[in-house]
Design an enzyme around this catalytic site. Structure first.
Site, short mmCIF file in Angstrom:
data_model
loop_
_atom_site.label_atom_id
_atom_site.label_comp_id
_atom_site.label_asym_id
_atom_site.label_seq_id
_atom_site.Cartn_x
_atom_site.Cartn_y
_atom_site.Cartn_z
N ASN A 192 0.83 -1.21 0.00
CA ASN A 192 0.00 0.00 0.00
C ASN A 192 0.86 1.26 0.00
O ASN A 192 1.94 1.29 0.60
CB ASN A 192 -0.92 -0.01 1.21
CG ASN A 192 -1.83 -1.22 1.21
OD1 ASN A 192 -2.22 -1.72 0.16
ND2 ASN A 192 -2.16 -1.72 2.39
N ILE A 193 0.35 2.30 -0.63
CA ILE A 193 1.10 3.55 -0.72
C ILE A 193 0.64 4.58 0.30
O ILE A 193 1.11 5.71 0.29
CB ILE A 193 1.03 4.12 -2.15
CG1 ILE A 193 -0.42 4.37 -2.58
CG2 ILE A 193 1.72 3.19 -3.13
CD1 ILE A 193 -0.56 5.01 -3.96
N ASP A 194 -0.28 4.20 1.19
CA ASP A 194 -0.73 5.10 2.25
C ASP A 194 0.18 5.00 3.47
O ASP A 194 1.09 4.17 3.51
CB ASP A 194 -2.18 4.78 2.63
CG ASP A 194 -2.35 3.35 3.12
OD1 ASP A 194 -1.79 3.01 4.18
OD2 ASP A 194 -3.04 2.55 2.44
N HIS A 222 5.68 -0.35 -3.01
CA HIS A 222 5.20 0.37 -4.19
C HIS A 222 5.23 1.88 -4.02
O HIS A 222 4.56 2.60 -4.75
CB HIS A 222 3.78 -0.11 -4.53
CG HIS A 222 3.74 -1.55 -4.88
ND1 HIS A 222 2.62 -2.34 -4.70
CD2 HIS A 222 4.69 -2.37 -5.40
CE1 HIS A 222 2.88 -3.58 -5.10
NE2 HIS A 222 4.13 -3.62 -5.51
N GLY A 238 -4.94 -9.19 3.76
CA GLY A 238 -5.66 -8.36 2.81
C GLY A 238 -5.05 -8.26 1.43
O GLY A 238 -5.06 -7.18 0.83
N THR A 239 -4.52 -9.34 0.93
CA THR A 239 -3.96 -9.31 -0.41
C THR A 239 -4.39 -10.54 -1.18
O THR A 239 -4.55 -11.63 -0.61
CB THR A 239 -2.41 -9.23 -0.38
OG1 THR A 239 -1.90 -9.34 -1.72
CG2 THR A 239 -1.81 -10.32 0.47
N SER A 240 -4.57 -10.37 -2.48
CA SER A 240 -4.99 -11.48 -3.33
C SER A 240 -3.84 -12.41 -3.66
O SER A 240 -4.05 -13.47 -4.26
CB SER A 240 -5.58 -10.93 -4.64
OG SER A 240 -4.57 -10.26 -5.38
#
Length: 244
Positions: free
Chosen positions: A93-95, A110, A176-178
């Site tokens: 995540n980029i947050d 990322h 929380g990742t596919s």
């Protein structure tokens, strides 16, 4: 004798943990991504073709991140670290929700949306405490600033560092990742053969490869439940997925 080394939990988080804070995932049918294709806003080609459009898109995402708040999963991981566990987070995540919750060891595979970087020298990064990036905003070398994110088709410069962290895990927790985004998904191959792996996701049984313990729960429920077990016992272990 010296003290025993602290148990090392390595956590790989994906869009699902941030979605519970209101940040839309790429695959969601609504939200910021719904009206844009990857090719329009998240590739180097899009940047060269229409940089103003790309900047507008990421400005909107940035404001969404600023409005979001860490959820129970973010807070549970930070609390585990505060209790003395060694917790390393590798996030797709980029947050900045992990950091705002209190986690101190966070690697962003990322990039980070609250930073700008030079379009000619990726080492030149600038915090965006408010506002966004506009055409004409330049780095110290005079080049246009761009979002500090890894676009589709670009290399992931910190992947080697992430592999080194994963190789040190006593337990790998995936949240929380596919497990469909490469190279991040291949981090499961970097942990030791005897290191347990746990996936927390509402679709865990459909997503997890063989040998991974599955918790079919959202991050905000499954992660706090696991950390409570570990805090109570003072060690990392894999409880029965059906236990409370």
């Amino acid at each position: 004798m010296g003290e025993s080394p602290r148990p090392h939990l390595v956590v790989l988080t994906g869009a699902g943990i941030s979605a519970e804070s209101g940040i839309q995932t790429f695959r969601a049918s609504d939200g910021l991504w719904a009206d844009h294709s990857v090719e329009e806003v998240a590739t180097l080609e899009a940047w060269h073709r229409d940089p103003e459009r790309v900047l507008r898109f990421y400005d909107a995402r940035r404001e969404q991140v600023r409005r979001a708040r860490p959820n129970a999963a973010h807070r549970a991981l930070a609390a585990l670290e505060a209790q003395g566990f060694r917790v390393s987070i590798i996030t797709q995540n980029i947050d900045d929700l992990h950091e705002r919750a209190g986690s101190r060891d966070v690697l962003h595979l990322h990039g980070e949306i609250l930073q700008a970087r030079s379009s000619v020298d990726p080492r030149l990064r600038y915090p965006l405490r408010r506002g966004g990036i506009r055409l004409g905003d330049v780095c110290d070398k005079g080049s246009q600033l761009r979002p500090d994110v890894v676009w589709f088709g670009e290399s992931v410069p910190r992947f080697g560092e992430a592999c080194e962290i994963a190789a040190e895990a006593d337990l790998l927790l995936v949240v929380g990742t596919s497990l469909a985004v490469m190279p991040a998904a291949s981090l499961l191959d970097q942990v030791g053969m005897d290191v347990p792996c746990v996936l927390v996701d509402p679709e865990a049984h459909a997503l997890a490869p063989p040998g991974v313990t599955r918790f079919d729960q959202p991050a905000g429920k499954g992660v706090p439940a696991l950390t409570r077990h570990w805090q109570r016992e003072g060690r990392l272990w894999v409880p029965d997925p059906l236990s409370g």
